[in-house]
Design a protein around this motif. Structure first.
Motif, mmCIF file in Angstrom:
data_model
loop_
_atom_site.group_PDB
_atom_site.id
_atom_site.type_symbol
_atom_site.label_atom_id
_atom_site.label_comp_id
_atom_site.label_asym_id
_atom_site.label_seq_id
_atom_site.Cartn_x
_atom_site.Cartn_y
_atom_site.Cartn_z
ATOM 1 N N THR A 49 0.834 -1.204 0.000
ATOM 2 C CA THR A 49 0.000 0.000 0.000
ATOM 3 C C THR A 49 0.866 1.249 0.000
ATOM 4 O O THR A 49 0.578 2.225 -0.701
ATOM 5 C CB THR A 49 -0.927 0.010 1.228
ATOM 6 O OG1 THR A 49 -1.728 -1.171 1.218
ATOM 7 C CG2 THR A 49 -1.820 1.238 1.233
ATOM 8 N N ILE A 50 1.935 1.223 0.787
ATOM 9 C CA ILE A 50 2.859 2.359 0.836
ATOM 10 C C ILE A 50 3.464 2.614 -0.535
ATOM 11 O O ILE A 50 3.487 3.757 -1.018
ATOM 12 C CB ILE A 50 3.967 2.108 1.877
ATOM 13 C CG1 ILE A 50 3.375 2.144 3.290
ATOM 14 C CG2 ILE A 50 5.097 3.130 1.743
ATOM 15 C CD1 ILE A 50 4.332 1.712 4.377
ATOM 16 N N VAL A 51 3.945 1.569 -1.188
ATOM 17 C CA VAL A 51 4.550 1.716 -2.521
ATOM 18 C C VAL A 51 3.516 2.225 -3.521
ATOM 19 O O VAL A 51 3.816 3.075 -4.372
ATOM 20 C CB VAL A 51 5.183 0.392 -2.988
ATOM 21 C CG1 VAL A 51 5.667 0.500 -4.428
ATOM 22 C CG2 VAL A 51 6.336 -0.003 -2.064
ATOM 23 N N ALA A 52 2.291 1.726 -3.423
ATOM 24 C CA ALA A 52 1.232 2.179 -4.325
ATOM 25 C C ALA A 52 0.944 3.665 -4.149
ATOM 26 O O ALA A 52 0.721 4.393 -5.133
ATOM 27 C CB ALA A 52 -0.040 1.358 -4.084
ATOM 28 N N ARG A 53 0.967 4.135 -2.921
ATOM 29 C CA ARG A 53 0.710 5.552 -2.661
ATOM 30 C C ARG A 53 1.858 6.424 -3.155
ATOM 31 O O ARG A 53 1.630 7.529 -3.662
ATOM 32 C CB ARG A 53 0.463 5.772 -1.167
ATOM 33 C CG ARG A 53 -0.878 5.190 -0.711
ATOM 34 C CD ARG A 53 -1.070 5.254 0.784
ATOM 35 N NE ARG A 53 -2.376 4.716 1.166
ATOM 36 C CZ ARG A 53 -2.774 4.513 2.416
ATOM 37 N NH1 ARG A 53 -1.961 4.832 3.428
ATOM 38 N NH2 ARG A 53 -3.968 4.012 2.670
ATOM 39 N N ILE A 54 3.071 5.936 -3.033
ATOM 40 C CA ILE A 54 4.205 6.670 -3.601
ATOM 41 C C ILE A 54 4.099 6.680 -5.123
ATOM 42 O O ILE A 54 4.470 7.651 -5.780
ATOM 43 C CB ILE A 54 5.535 6.063 -3.117
ATOM 44 C CG1 ILE A 54 5.672 6.258 -1.608
ATOM 45 C CG2 ILE A 54 6.728 6.708 -3.838
ATOM 46 C CD1 ILE A 54 6.860 5.572 -0.986
ATOM 47 N N GLY A 55 3.552 5.602 -5.684
ATOM 48 C CA GLY A 55 3.280 5.575 -7.123
ATOM 49 C C GLY A 55 2.318 6.672 -7.542
ATOM 50 O O GLY A 55 2.485 7.287 -8.605
ATOM 51 N N MET A 56 1.316 6.944 -6.702
ATOM 52 C CA MET A 56 0.387 8.040 -6.985
ATOM 53 C C MET A 56 1.124 9.376 -7.020
ATOM 54 O O MET A 56 0.866 10.221 -7.890
ATOM 55 C CB MET A 56 -0.708 8.083 -5.917
ATOM 56 C CG MET A 56 -1.678 6.924 -5.948
ATOM 57 S SD MET A 56 -2.814 6.937 -4.515
ATOM 58 C CE MET A 56 -3.602 8.540 -4.698
ATOM 59 N N ILE A 57 2.037 9.551 -6.085
ATOM 60 C CA ILE A 57 2.839 10.784 -6.056
ATOM 61 C C ILE A 57 3.679 10.900 -7.322
ATOM 62 O O ILE A 57 3.713 11.953 -7.967
ATOM 63 C CB ILE A 57 3.751 10.789 -4.812
ATOM 64 C CG1 ILE A 57 2.919 10.842 -3.530
ATOM 65 C CG2 ILE A 57 4.730 11.968 -4.864
ATOM 66 C CD1 ILE A 57 3.727 10.609 -2.256
ATOM 67 N N ALA A 58 4.341 9.819 -7.681
ATOM 68 C CA ALA A 58 5.213 9.820 -8.869
ATOM 69 C C ALA A 58 4.427 10.147 -10.129
ATOM 70 O O ALA A 58 4.878 10.936 -10.975
ATOM 71 C CB ALA A 58 5.904 8.470 -9.010
#
Length: 221
Positions: free
Chosen positions: A112-121
């Motif tokens: 979930t953390i990686v997915a949310r950073i993906g949203m930022i990217a």
């Protein structure tokens, strides 16, 4: 008497409604609204993240007036996402992102953390396509000082997040920077205690090490 009860009821409802509207801390809004007033330009290099970023004097560390600090103590992935507009409207040259240890503290799964950073990217790429994004690995932590137990007790999830960030950088055309291996004590798998005095945040020596690692990316055109 009835009028007093009515006024108290209205006050309680108002306070409750305000509390529900606020997603983040008081400090978050203090600092985020300050960042809305401070300009970002295409010459700027932005360090974006939580208290670990917030704690540095980046412009002085790099001896570069174009390097800006956009860290907020206590911030989480979605907090960064929600305040990106104030940064992206200036189309900065580079963004160095380090976020998610506070998400770890909340028990958020690595995926979930990686997915949310993906949203930022993806938001950075969509709204400021010329901005170069650098995804910095999560730093190790240590329970040596028996502080920040919510963060430090979950130290084993950090390598999993970092593996996800490597994949994410490849998928989104960002650059992954490995900070983790420079700060970890390989015997314990935790933060080298010479870089911290609370198990989570960095001492001056830690920031100097960080600058050494990142400096080539700052200079790169």
């Amino acid at each position: 008497m009835k009028r007093i009860i009515l006024l108290v009821t209205v006050l309680v409802i108002s306070i409750g409604g305000y509390a529900q509207e606020r997603k983040y801390s008081t400090f978050y809004y203090q600092r985020a609204t300050l960042f809305e007033e401070l300009p970002v330009t295409s010459e700027n290099i932005v360090f974006l993240g939580n208290s670990i970023t917030n704690g540095a004097e980046w412009g002085e560390l790099f001896d570069n007036k174009h390097v800006k600090n956009r860290g907020i103590s206590g911030d989480i992935c979605m907090g960064v996402y929600d305040r990106l507009d104030a940064i992206l409207k200036g189309k900065p040259a580079k963004i160095f992102l380090l976020i998610d240890i506070n998400d770890v503290n909340r028990g958020t799964p690595a995926g979930t953390i990686v997915a949310r950073i993906g949203m930022i990217a993806r938001k950075i790429k969509a709204e400021s396509p010329k901005t170069k994004l650098y995804l910095q690995s999560v730093l190790p932590v240590t329970d040596h000082y028996n502080m920040f137990q919510g963060h430090t007790s979950r130290w084993q999830v950090i390598p999993e997040i970092n593996k996800g960030l490597v994949r994410l950088a490849e998928e989104e055309g960002a650059t992954y920077i490995d900070l983790y291996s420079h700060f970890v004590d390989e015997k314990t798998g935790k933060m080298n205690i010479s870089y911290t005095n609370d198990g989570l945040h960095l001492l001056g020596k830690g920031y100097v090490k960080w600058v050494e690692i990142v400096k080539p990316y700052i200079r790169k055109k």
